[in-house]
Motif scaffolding. Structure first.
Motif, mmCIF file in Angstrom:
data_model
loop_
_atom_site.group_PDB
_atom_site.id
_atom_site.type_symbol
_atom_site.label_atom_id
_atom_site.label_comp_id
_atom_site.label_asym_id
_atom_site.label_seq_id
_atom_site.Cartn_x
_atom_site.Cartn_y
_atom_site.Cartn_z
ATOM 1 N N ALA A 146 0.831 -1.205 0.000
ATOM 2 C CA ALA A 146 0.000 0.000 0.000
ATOM 3 C C ALA A 146 0.865 1.256 0.000
ATOM 4 O O ALA A 146 0.610 2.206 -0.762
ATOM 5 N N LYS A 147 1.909 1.265 0.831
ATOM 6 C CA LYS A 147 2.763 2.460 0.874
ATOM 7 C C LYS A 147 3.637 2.550 -0.363
ATOM 8 O O LYS A 147 3.811 3.642 -0.932
ATOM 9 N N ALA A 148 4.204 1.422 -0.814
ATOM 10 C CA ALA A 148 5.084 1.455 -1.982
ATOM 11 C C ALA A 148 4.340 1.919 -3.228
ATOM 12 O O ALA A 148 4.848 2.748 -4.000
ATOM 13 N N PHE A 149 3.125 1.403 -3.441
ATOM 14 C CA PHE A 149 2.357 1.822 -4.611
ATOM 15 C C PHE A 149 2.019 3.307 -4.523
ATOM 16 O O PHE A 149 2.072 4.032 -5.526
ATOM 17 N N SER A 150 1.677 3.782 -3.331
ATOM 18 C CA SER A 150 1.359 5.201 -3.155
ATOM 19 C C SER A 150 2.580 6.074 -3.409
ATOM 20 O O SER A 150 2.457 7.176 -3.962
ATOM 21 N N LEU A 151 3.762 5.597 -3.028
ATOM 22 C CA LEU A 151 4.985 6.352 -3.298
ATOM 23 C C LEU A 151 5.245 6.458 -4.798
ATOM 24 O O LEU A 151 5.619 7.520 -5.307
ATOM 25 N N VAL A 152 5.051 5.362 -5.518
ATOM 26 C CA VAL A 152 5.225 5.405 -6.969
ATOM 27 C C VAL A 152 4.176 6.311 -7.596
ATOM 28 O O VAL A 152 4.470 7.107 -8.501
ATOM 29 N N ALA A 153 2.934 6.218 -7.108
ATOM 30 C CA ALA A 153 1.840 7.011 -7.679
ATOM 31 C C ALA A 153 2.004 8.499 -7.420
ATOM 32 O O ALA A 153 1.440 9.325 -8.146
ATOM 33 N N ARG A 154 2.778 8.863 -6.402
ATOM 34 C CA ARG A 154 2.984 10.281 -6.099
ATOM 35 C C ARG A 154 3.601 11.012 -7.288
ATOM 36 O O ARG A 154 3.294 12.187 -7.544
ATOM 37 N N ASP A 155 4.461 10.305 -8.027
ATOM 38 C CA ASP A 155 5.128 10.910 -9.184
ATOM 39 C C ASP A 155 4.530 10.457 -10.506
ATOM 40 O O ASP A 155 5.014 10.844 -11.572
#
Length: 258
Positions: free
Chosen positions: A57-66
């Motif tokens: 959940a956090k890793a995907f959100s980090l990628v989605a931030r950019d």
């Protein structure tokens, strides 16, 4: 053959309505085996390692931030258009039992990239153990599922057809896995544009990951590139955060942010 009529419970109506809403989403599957040596070593050394649902959940959100496409929904009312969210909204599938019946409910985690990993983990773990009525997202979903059929269809139509309700009730991505119950691949469906599933971590630190995506929003080549970025984030940012944990997450009761 003689049988008996059984009433469909609210949790099963929720799944039936979810499957109905997912029929119109053209999901395409992309599968890759990720090499997660640094992440695996960090988890092995942690006093209380976070679960993979929180990690993804956090890793995907980090990628989605950019990557705005990972925060983009396809909406077809009042005309087909895209709706880009300012932050990721994850919907995490949680296995529960209600009145002796196995069921799956969704816990919402908003902007996981801005939260400490242990807090994301607490939100998800809390949804697995807290009384059903104490989890706000569960209450909302079950309240809708207890409505009469015509009202449920209206509620789901509003949730699927309008920008902000679509984001609030279905999120920008989902995470679903049965790895805790044994090996095997899961290819779930979802009304959202992305849903991730993962298997069990192998002895050589490989993890099979499947991402299903709405082909109206994104093509396969960008998804393949983004999976490479996801692997990098898991082995660097996430692994480093786990290594920095010097004590188990404090036992707090954290509600999912809305």
């Amino acid at each position: 053959m003689r049988g008996r009529t059984r009433r469909i419970s609210a949790p099963r109506r929720l799944i039936a309505d979810l499957m109905h809403a997912s029929q119109g989403v053209p999901l395409i599957s992309y599968q890759r085996t990720l090499h997660l040596g640094p992440l695996a070593r960090a988890r092995a050394a942690a006093a209380s390692p976070p679960g993979f649902a929180a990690i993804f959940a956090k890793a995907f959100s980090l990628v989605a931030r950019d990557e705005p496409l990972l925060r983009t929904l396809y909406i077809d009312f009042p005309w087909p258009h895209f709706f880009e969210l300012p932050k990721s909204v994850g919907m995490i599938a949680v296995a529960r039992r209600i009145d002796g019946e196995d069921c799956v409910l969704m816990q919402k985690v908003t902007a996981a990239d801005t939260l400490p990993l242990h807090e994301v983990d607490v939100i998800i773990r809390d949804a697995r153990t807290a009384p059903i009525d104490e989890v706000p997202m569960f209450r909302k979903l079950l309240r809708i599922s207890r409505m009469p059929w015509p009202l449920r269809r209206i509620a789901w139509w509003v949730g699927m057809s309008l920008d902000r309700p679509r984001a609030n009730f279905f999120g920008s991505f989902g995470v679903s896995s049965v790895s805790a119950f044994g090996p095997g691949d899961l290819c779930p469906v979802s009304p959202g544009p992305y849903i991730l599933s993962y298997g069990q971590l192998s002895d050589d630190d490989r993890l099979n990951v499947i991402v299903r995506f709405d082909h109206r929003v994104i093509d396969a080549a960008p998804v393949a590139r983004l999976m490479t970025r996801l692997e990098q984030v898991l082995n660097t940012t996430i692994a480093a955060e786990i290594e920095s944990l010097d004590r188990p997450a404090r036992p707090i009761r954290a509600a999912a942010r809305s």
